[in-house]
Each structure stands twice: as C-alpha cells, then as structure tokens.
Design an enzyme around this catalytic site. Structure first.
Site, PDB file in Angstrom:
ATOM      1  N   SER A  24       0.870  -1.216  -0.124  1.00 38.82           N
ATOM      2  CA  SER A  24       0.107   0.050  -0.132  1.00 38.82           C
ATOM      3  C   SER A  24       0.770   1.152   0.092  1.00 38.82           C
ATOM      4  CB  SER A  24      -0.990   0.038   1.339  1.00 38.82           C
ATOM      5  OG  SER A  24      -1.628   1.155   1.406  1.00 38.82           O
TER       6      SER A  24
ATOM      7  N   TYR B 218      -2.476  -1.046  10.465  1.00 43.19           N
ATOM      8  CA  TYR B 218      -2.372  -1.461   9.105  1.00 43.19           C
ATOM      9  C   TYR B 218      -1.053  -0.902   8.525  1.00 43.19           C
ATOM     10  CZ  TYR B 218      -3.581  -1.571   3.932  1.00 43.19           C
ATOM     11  OH  TYR B 218      -3.832  -1.678   2.638  1.00 43.19           O
TER      12      TYR B 218
ATOM     13  N   LYS C 236       1.833  -3.465   6.965  1.00 43.33           N
ATOM     14  CA  LYS C 236       2.250  -3.532   5.502  1.00 43.33           C
ATOM     15  C   LYS C 236       3.732  -3.076   5.471  1.00 43.33           C
ATOM     16  CE  LYS C 236      -1.537  -4.259   2.994  1.00 43.33           C
ATOM     17  NZ  LYS C 236      -1.341  -5.414   1.892  1.00 43.33           N
TER      18      LYS C 236
HETATM   19  N1  LIG Z   1      -8.359  -0.592  -1.932  1.00 46.24           N
HETATM   20  C1  LIG Z   1      -7.298   0.127  -1.764  1.00 46.24           C
HETATM   21  O1  LIG Z   1      -7.438   1.317  -2.167  1.00 46.24           O
HETATM   22  C2  LIG Z   1      -6.113  -0.430  -1.212  1.00 46.24           C
HETATM   23  C3  LIG Z   1      -4.919   0.690  -1.318  1.00 46.24           C
HETATM   24  C4  LIG Z   1      -3.716  -0.070  -0.797  1.00 46.24           C
HETATM   25  C5  LIG Z   1      -3.628  -1.022  -0.953  1.00 46.24           C
HETATM   26  N2  LIG Z   1      -4.566  -2.161  -0.901  1.00 46.24           N
HETATM   27  C6  LIG Z   1      -4.244  -3.639  -0.780  1.00 46.24           C
HETATM   28  O2  LIG Z   1      -4.728  -4.289  -1.829  1.00 46.24           O
HETATM   29  C7  LIG Z   1      -5.071  -5.421  -1.389  1.00 46.24           C
HETATM   30  C8  LIG Z   1      -6.621  -5.672  -1.792  1.00 46.24           C
HETATM   31  O3  LIG Z   1      -7.376  -4.973  -1.239  1.00 46.24           O
HETATM   32  P1  LIG Z   1      -8.837  -4.601  -1.128  1.00 46.24           P
HETATM   33  O4  LIG Z   1      -9.125  -3.304  -1.318  1.00 46.24           O
HETATM   34  O5  LIG Z   1      -9.380  -5.449  -2.460  1.00 46.24           O
HETATM   35  O6  LIG Z   1      -9.256  -5.430   0.152  1.00 46.24           O
HETATM   36  P2  LIG Z   1     -10.764  -6.325   0.327  1.00 46.24           P
HETATM   37  O7  LIG Z   1     -11.725  -5.766  -0.573  1.00 46.24           O
HETATM   38  O8  LIG Z   1     -10.869  -6.105   2.014  1.00 46.24           O
HETATM   39  O9  LIG Z   1     -10.296  -7.638   0.013  1.00 46.24           O
HETATM   40  C9  LIG Z   1      -9.437  -8.284   0.950  1.00 46.24           C
HETATM   41  C10 LIG Z   1      -9.348  -9.894   0.573  1.00 46.24           C
HETATM   42  O10 LIG Z   1      -8.351 -10.461   1.234  1.00 46.24           O
HETATM   43  C11 LIG Z   1      -9.043 -11.647   1.852  1.00 46.24           C
HETATM   44  N3  LIG Z   1      -8.307 -12.131   3.009  1.00 46.24           N
HETATM   45  C12 LIG Z   1      -8.371 -11.239   4.395  1.00 46.24           C
HETATM   46  N4  LIG Z   1      -8.040 -11.980   5.308  1.00 46.24           N
HETATM   47  C13 LIG Z   1      -7.660 -13.209   4.829  1.00 46.24           C
HETATM   48  C14 LIG Z   1      -6.994 -14.049   5.290  1.00 46.24           C
HETATM   49  N5  LIG Z   1      -6.709 -14.512   6.776  1.00 46.24           N
HETATM   50  N6  LIG Z   1      -6.932 -15.090   4.594  1.00 46.24           N
HETATM   51  C15 LIG Z   1      -7.108 -15.397   3.361  1.00 46.24           C
HETATM   52  N7  LIG Z   1      -7.533 -14.199   2.708  1.00 46.24           N
HETATM   53  C16 LIG Z   1      -7.937 -13.234   3.546  1.00 46.24           C
HETATM   54  C17 LIG Z   1     -10.398 -11.186   2.009  1.00 46.24           C
HETATM   55  O11 LIG Z   1     -11.231 -12.483   2.117  1.00 46.24           O
HETATM   56  P3  LIG Z   1     -12.498 -12.674   2.480  1.00 46.24           P
HETATM   57  O12 LIG Z   1     -13.667 -12.426   1.400  1.00 46.24           O
HETATM   58  O13 LIG Z   1     -12.851 -14.121   2.992  1.00 46.24           O
HETATM   59  O14 LIG Z   1     -12.771 -11.616   3.597  1.00 46.24           O
HETATM   60  C18 LIG Z   1     -10.617 -10.437   0.659  1.00 46.24           C
HETATM   61  O15 LIG Z   1     -10.732 -11.306  -0.498  1.00 46.24           O
HETATM   62  C19 LIG Z   1      -4.841  -5.579  -0.044  1.00 46.24           C
HETATM   63  O16 LIG Z   1      -3.483  -6.212   0.227  1.00 46.24           O
HETATM   64  C20 LIG Z   1      -4.710  -4.156   0.383  1.00 46.24           C
HETATM   65  O17 LIG Z   1      -3.999  -3.992   1.542  1.00 46.24           O
HETATM   66  C21 LIG Z   1      -5.978  -1.649  -1.179  1.00 46.24           C
END
Ligand SMILES: NC(=O)c1ccc[n+]([C@@H]2O[C@H](COP(=O)([O-])OP(=O)(O)OC[C@H]3O[C@@H](n4cnc5c(N)ncnc54)[C@H](OP(=O)(O)O)[C@@H]3O)[C@@H](O)[C@H]2O)c1
Length: 263
Positions: free
Chosen positions: A144, A163, A167
């Site tokens: 992130s 968080y 990270k």
């Molecule tokens: N969205 C943003 O703006 C943003 C910005 C910076 C970085 N990121 C990074 O991008 C990645 C995806 O983010 P996102 O926004 O798509 O998040 P999200 O919608 O919250 O999705 C997170 C995913 O991770 C899975 N997960 C969580 N804990 C887990 C575990 N213990 N074992 C296996 N799977 C697990 C969740 O599964 P469940 O469906 O079972 O809960 C879900 O599929 C993350 O690494 C996040 O830190 C996102």
C-alpha cells in the site's frame, strides 16, 4: 501456460486479478480464498483455467496444503505469486498511536500483523520451491502506498497505524527475501495498487469518518486528487508492471505504475 497464484481472490482487487488473468485462456490461475463458501464471485466467472483453493493465510499448514494442490496440477512449478490477501482494519484506522491505551485496541496490531505480515511469510515460503522451478520467479506483494513514510509525512497522516505497521513489516520481509535470493533470478516486488474502489467501502459512520480524514489529508498534498480509481484500471496497470519488471526490481517498493507516485 503461465501460472499465477492470487491470494485473497474472493473479492476486491484479488478477484479482479483472477478475472483479468483468466480472461487469457493461456494462463492458469489459482485463486486462493479464505472461505470457498463465500467465493461465489470466483465461481461465477466459470472459467476452466481457474482453480479455486481454500487457504486462510494466517494458517501456515493451510497455505502449505494449497501449495501442494497447485504443485500437483502444475507438476511442481509456478510462474508468478501475487500475494494480495490482507486485513484492511477499518476500525483500527481511526486512532492515532497515543490512543492505543488498552489491550483491546492493541489487538489491532496483532490481528493485522498476523494477516498482513505473517500471511506474507506463509505465502512466500510455501510457494518458493514452485517459483524456483517456474519460468519467471516473480513474487509480488500487494502492499500500500500508505506504507510510504514520505507519503505519511507529507500528508500528515497520523492514523491507520496497525495497518501501516503491518504493511511496512510485509515490505521489509520482501526486501529481505530479495537479499536472500539475490542473483537467483527472483523478483520480490512490493507494489501498491493505488487508491482503489474495491467495492467494500467504509462501513459505519465511524469508518466513513476515517476515510474522510484520510482523503482530506491527501487533498492537501495533491490538490487535483480525483479520488479512488477503479479495480479494472488498477489491476490493468499492475499486470502491465508485473509483466515488464525483472530481477533488477527485486527489493523495490513501487506503485501500480512501477514508480513512486502513490496517488
Ligand atoms: N483498496 C485500496 O484502495 C487499497 C489501497 C492500498 C492497498 N490495498 C491492498 O490491496 C489488497 C486488496 O485490497 P482490497 O481493497 O481488495 O481489500 P478487500 O476488498 O478487503 O479484500 C481483501 C481480500 O483479502 C482476503 N483476506 C483477508 N484476510 C484473509 C486471510 N486471513 N486469509 C485469506 N484471505 C484473506 C479477503 O477474504 P474474505 O472475502 O474471506 O474476507 C478478501 O478477499 C490488500 O493487500 C490491500 O492492503 C488496497
């Protein structure tokens, strides 16, 4: 047939990776999900080149078992690991560090560390031998931009502490792997997806307040900030960067465009 493992593929950015990668019939995609019962979106893609495998990344034995399943299908190889699964911790995002005054709040650090840092260790170690036998040896950590100290300082972001700590720890694991595997053809790259509308959105009023504060800080830094980008755009750019980088990028931390422009 290039092979990809995507962790946390049930929804959000991980699901979008599985969707875009599997659109190319030449790719084999292993979608690792925490719970098959809540992974209907992956099943709905109904693509013959996607394998749905259950693994909670906090459970080392489960991730190793998932790697064995992948190995049995690919004959012991893997080309690209995309470790995307993470605990976003919207509630822990609300406090500044000095407000973590009791054990129930400190628990946010344990929870995010277990998922985001130890989960990354579990994923990388479980798939290392397959990656060694693969064609490209790429291990991508979805990190992130908010883990960038410069961004926090410039925008004055004092919140989102557990968080960010988790990270940053995961980023550290990745550059330590890069040192350990130097000159062995590996690319351990930590990549921010950008600020993305991943469909989850902030939940209650408190969480929305956290997002408003973050966006206000970002707007002070980037006056023409346009808000969240789409998952389609983020993943398209990330896949373009993943495709073009090689071992010279190992140990680096980049945005979806392969540079340090986080927003
Ligand atoms: N969205 C943003 O703006 C943003 C910005 C910076 C970085 N990121 C990074 O991008 C990645 C995806 O983010 P996102 O926004 O798509 O998040 P999200 O919608 O919250 O999705 C997170 C995913 O991770 C899975 N997960 C969580 N804990 C887990 C575990 N213990 N074992 C296996 N799977 C697990 C969740 O599964 P469940 O469906 O079972 O809960 C879900 O599929 C993350 O690494 C996040 O830190 C996102």
């Amino acid at each position: 047939m290039p092979s990809y493992v995507v962790t946390g593929a049930a929804r959000g950015i991980g699901h979008e990776f599985a969707k875009q990668l599997s659109a190319n019939a030449n790719n084999t995609v292993f979608a690792l999900v925490r719970n098959k019962a809540t992974s209907q979106k992956v099943e709905a893609l109904a693509r013959p080149n996607i394998y749905l495998i259950e693994a909670d990344v906090t459970n080392y034995a489960a991730v190793k078992a998932a790697a064995k399943e992948v190995s049995d299908i690919t004959g012991g190889t893997l080309d690209v690991l995309i470790h995307n699964a993470a605990d976003i911790d919207p509630e822990g995002a609300l406090f500044v560090l000095s407000e973590y005054t009791d054990d129930s709040q400190v628990e946010h650090f344990t929870k995010t560390f277990q998922t985001n840092a130890l989960g990354a260790l579990h994923a990388a170690n479980s798939f290392l031998s397959l990656l060694s036998a693969g064609a490209t040896r790429k291990a991508i950590l979805i990190s992130s931009g908010i883990a960038s100290q410069q961004l926090n300082e410039a925008a004055g972001i004092a919140t989102h502490v557990p968080y960010i700590v988790s990270k940053t720890a995961a980023n550290t694991l990745w550059w330590k792997y890069a040192i350990e595997f130097k000159d062995r053809g590996f690319t351990f790259l930590a990549m921010s997806p950008g600020y993305v509308d991943s469909g989850s959105g902030p939940g209650d009023e408190k969480e929305q307040e956290g997002v408003r504060k973050l966006e206000a800080a970002i707007k002070c830094l980037v006056p023409n900030f346009k808000g969240k980008i789409t998952m389609e755009e983020s993943v398209r750019d990330q896949l373009e960067t993943i495709g073009r980088v090689g071992p010279e990028y190992s140990g680096k931390f980049v945005s979806q465009r392969g540079n340090q422009e986080w927003l």
